[in-house]
Design a protein around this motif. Structure first.
Motif, mmCIF file in Angstrom:
data_model
loop_
_atom_site.group_PDB
_atom_site.id
_atom_site.type_symbol
_atom_site.label_atom_id
_atom_site.label_comp_id
_atom_site.label_asym_id
_atom_site.label_seq_id
_atom_site.Cartn_x
_atom_site.Cartn_y
_atom_site.Cartn_z
ATOM 1 N N ALA A 1 -7.567 -5.182 4.834
ATOM 2 C CA ALA A 1 -8.442 -5.535 5.918
ATOM 3 C C ALA A 1 -9.405 -6.391 5.586
ATOM 4 C CB ALA A 1 -9.130 -4.168 6.487
ATOM 5 N N TRP A 2 -9.877 -6.786 4.397
ATOM 6 C CA TRP A 2 -10.962 -7.593 4.064
ATOM 7 C C TRP A 2 -10.445 -8.707 3.048
ATOM 8 C CZ3 TRP A 2 -13.940 -7.091 -0.732
ATOM 9 C CH2 TRP A 2 -13.600 -6.231 -1.384
ATOM 10 N N PHE A 3 -9.268 -8.449 2.398
ATOM 11 C CA PHE A 3 -8.848 -9.731 1.681
ATOM 12 C C PHE A 3 -7.472 -9.760 1.542
ATOM 13 C CE2 PHE A 3 -9.836 -6.579 -1.535
ATOM 14 C CZ PHE A 3 -8.619 -6.712 -2.454
ATOM 15 N N PRO A 4 -6.838 -10.690 1.521
ATOM 16 C CA PRO A 4 -5.242 -10.901 1.596
ATOM 17 C C PRO A 4 -4.644 -10.466 0.089
ATOM 18 C CG PRO A 4 -6.040 -13.019 1.469
ATOM 19 C CD PRO A 4 -7.268 -11.892 1.842
ATOM 20 N N GLY A 5 -3.677 -9.931 -0.088
ATOM 21 C CA GLY A 5 -3.282 -9.604 -1.380
ATOM 22 C C GLY A 5 -1.870 -8.943 -1.668
ATOM 23 N N SER A 6 -1.613 -8.348 -3.001
ATOM 24 C CA SER A 6 -0.404 -7.476 -2.806
ATOM 25 C C SER A 6 -1.011 -6.249 -3.300
ATOM 26 C CB SER A 6 0.102 -7.821 -4.455
ATOM 27 O OG SER A 6 1.446 -7.184 -4.531
ATOM 28 N N HIS A 7 -1.203 -5.396 -2.022
ATOM 29 C CA HIS A 7 -1.763 -4.063 -2.044
ATOM 30 C C HIS A 7 -0.960 -2.745 -2.252
ATOM 31 C CE1 HIS A 7 -5.516 -6.376 -1.019
ATOM 32 N NE2 HIS A 7 -4.828 -6.582 -0.005
ATOM 33 N N HIS A 8 -0.823 -2.914 -3.387
ATOM 34 C CA HIS A 8 -0.062 -1.679 -3.990
ATOM 35 C C HIS A 8 -0.615 -1.521 -5.303
ATOM 36 C CE1 HIS A 8 3.397 0.876 -5.712
ATOM 37 N NE2 HIS A 8 3.471 1.292 -4.256
ATOM 38 N N PRO A 9 -0.771 -0.096 -5.731
ATOM 39 C CA PRO A 9 -1.279 0.222 -6.961
ATOM 40 C C PRO A 9 -0.458 -0.198 -8.280
ATOM 41 C CG PRO A 9 -0.362 2.378 -6.005
ATOM 42 C CD PRO A 9 -0.399 1.171 -5.096
ATOM 43 N N SER A 10 0.728 -0.617 -8.075
ATOM 44 C CA SER A 10 1.583 -1.088 -9.327
ATOM 45 C C SER A 10 1.308 -2.314 -9.550
ATOM 46 C CB SER A 10 3.034 -1.080 -8.846
ATOM 47 O OG SER A 10 3.493 -1.882 -7.767
ATOM 48 N N ASP A 11 0.600 -3.111 -8.678
ATOM 49 C CA ASP A 11 0.200 -4.522 -8.974
ATOM 50 C C ASP A 11 -1.496 -4.662 -9.339
ATOM 51 O OD1 ASP A 11 0.004 -7.160 -9.583
ATOM 52 O OD2 ASP A 11 0.920 -7.760 -7.529
#
Length: 469
Positions: free
Chosen positions: A167-177
């Motif tokens: 919701a506040w920054f783009p990324g690869s949002h999974h704990p594995s990364d």
């Protein structure tokens, strides 16, 4: 005998160079996957690359809840890529570049798809820069709790578990990364901006102040936080000169004073039991109870809804080892976070003249731990390693029954081997990821000759309340 190289006309060389440039120097890629197929959050994270660093530059206006941001995402391609996805929910994207060249992009739901001008070769490091702005969204979890960007009485609080950071920054949002972070955030002068890691700079210009935070150890994005508001700031150190940074809402300062004074002793106890602390600073963020309704183990300094109890402070600090440093490979493995942190509470009580872990275990098993019968029965709703669905990954079986699994292991191997197991587990997977299969295999290696079949089948994966031997 030698041969002379054939002479190639200059015009032909120029055409060849142009062709190679047009097709990305010979690389022919395919799009990366939108999601890593997590069993409960299939769209979380992205295939085709591995993020190594986030550089976030933010400007926040609390009165309008308006955020302007630039995210520089450094990553390594894990395949030849023609396009890649980023998780990003809400706000307006203004521009995207890849390695400083404008890139095409489009959005569908939480996916921001980026198409670089040239395909990216497997193994190459690249940088995606996204410029964006708007009012970040407050997201609702499958279990009904709120995360993402939470407006507060004097600013905002960003919380990310499991998917709120998108919701506040783009990324690869999974704990594995996991990745390292640098965050620079500008806010109205007089307010504080608190994040993970260490504060490396604070400068004021006119009516605005910029805070710069650096997180050197890898961090899953759900453990990232940003708290903007009026806080009482305290800086100190604990044994070994580990920096302590706490930010407390003035309304909670008096109520929090006594329990936060216990933090050095809790840290010393935790290091003795769990092994060396995995990060370069510690602390806490204490918000008003009206602003949030749950605590969260944000890396370096967990967030609390009002003054925490000693047990809650122990729980969230234990997560720094189990959950933040050793993070789950998928959200199915949540019990490796919560079971460990809950059992840490039991161990702390046992070591500080409270109930023993065995007494707590017995009370849970006999249905006498909670005053409400439904709460006691909820422990057996499903196995800790098999939550029913995404809405139940934070339910009682993951916490209490997860802790009961650890206690059964302790009963089986004895205290000396048990502490070797939990310390070795934290050391072996320090700053990494692990799943339930990794854990059961690790326990079996550390305790050869012991039979864990019944624990795994009945306590970890079995339905209902197991029979006691």
């Amino acid at each position: 005998m030698s041969r002379s190289a054939p002479v190639v006309p200059a015009c032909a060389l120029a055409l060849l160079a142009l062709a190679l440039t047009a097709c990305g120097s010979g690389v022919t890629g395919t799009p990366g996957g939108s999601g890593v197929r997590d069993p409960y959050f299939p769209k979380a994270g992205n295939d085709g690359y591995d993020v190594t660093h986030y550089g976030l530059t933010l400007d926040f206006v609390p009165e309008a809840q308006h955020l302007s941001g630039t995210a520089e995402i450094t990553a390594t391609a894990t395949q030849d890529l023609s396009a890649l996805d980023l998780d990003f929910e809400g706000m307006d994207v203004e521009a995207v570049t890849v390695d400083s060249e404008p890139a095409r992009w489009n959005r569908a739901g939480q996916e921001l798809t980026v198409r670089p001008r040239h395909d990216l070769a497997d193994g190459n490091t690249f940088r995606v820069t996204v410029r964006y702005s708007g009012t970040p969204e407050t997201l609702t979890d499958p279990d009904g709790s709120q995360e993402g960007w939470l407006p507060t009485a004097d600013g905002a609080l960003a919380l990310g578990e499991p998917m709120g950071s998108m919701a506040w920054f783009p990324g690869s949002h999974h704990p594995s990364d996991k990745a390292t972070y640098d965050l620079e955030v500008t806010v109205p002068k007089g307010l504080e901006a608190v994040s993970n890691g260490e504060l490396t700079n604070e400068t004021s210009t006119g009516r605005r102040t910029t805070f710069t935070w650096h997180t050197a150890e890898p961090m899953a994005s759900h453990a990232a936080t940003l708290a903007v508001g009026d806080y009482d700031i305290s800086r100190s150190t604990v044994a070994g000169d580990l920096p302590v940074y706490t930010a407390v809402d003035p309304d909670q300062a008096e109520a929090s004073k006594k329990v936060l004074a216990e933090l050095p002793e809790i840290m010393e106890w935790a290091e003795y039991n769990f092994g060396p602390y995995p990060f370069s600073s510690t602390g806490a963020i204490v918000e008003r109870e009206d602003d949030i309704d749950y605590a969260l183990e944000t890396q370096n300094r967990p967030v609390f809804p009002g003054a925490p109890s000693t047990e809650l402070l122990v729980h969230e600090l234990a997560h720094q080892w189990y959950g933040d440093s050793v993070s789950p490979k998928t959200w199915r493995d949540m019990w490796l976070n919560e079971g460990f942190a809950t059992y840490a509470e039991w161990l702390y009580q046992e070591d500080h003249d409270g109930d023993t872990a065995q007494e707590i275990f017995d009370a849970l098993y006999d249905g006498e731990y909670y005053d409400d019968a439904e709460d006691n029965e909820a422990i057996w709703d499903f196995p800790p390693a098999k939550p029913t669905d995404a809405a139940h990954i934070s339910d009682p079986p993951v916490y209490e029954r997860g802790a009961m699994v650890l206690h059964k292991i302790r009963q089986t191997v004895g205290d000396d081997t048990f502490y070797e197991i939990i310390q070795g587990w934290a050391a072996t997977h320090r700053h990494g990821n692990a799943d339930t299969d990794d854990f059961t295999a690790y326990v079996e290696r550390k305790a050869p000759g012991k039979n864990f079949t019944r624990i795994w089948q009945e306590w970890l994966y079995g339905e209902g309340r197991p029979d006691q031997p």
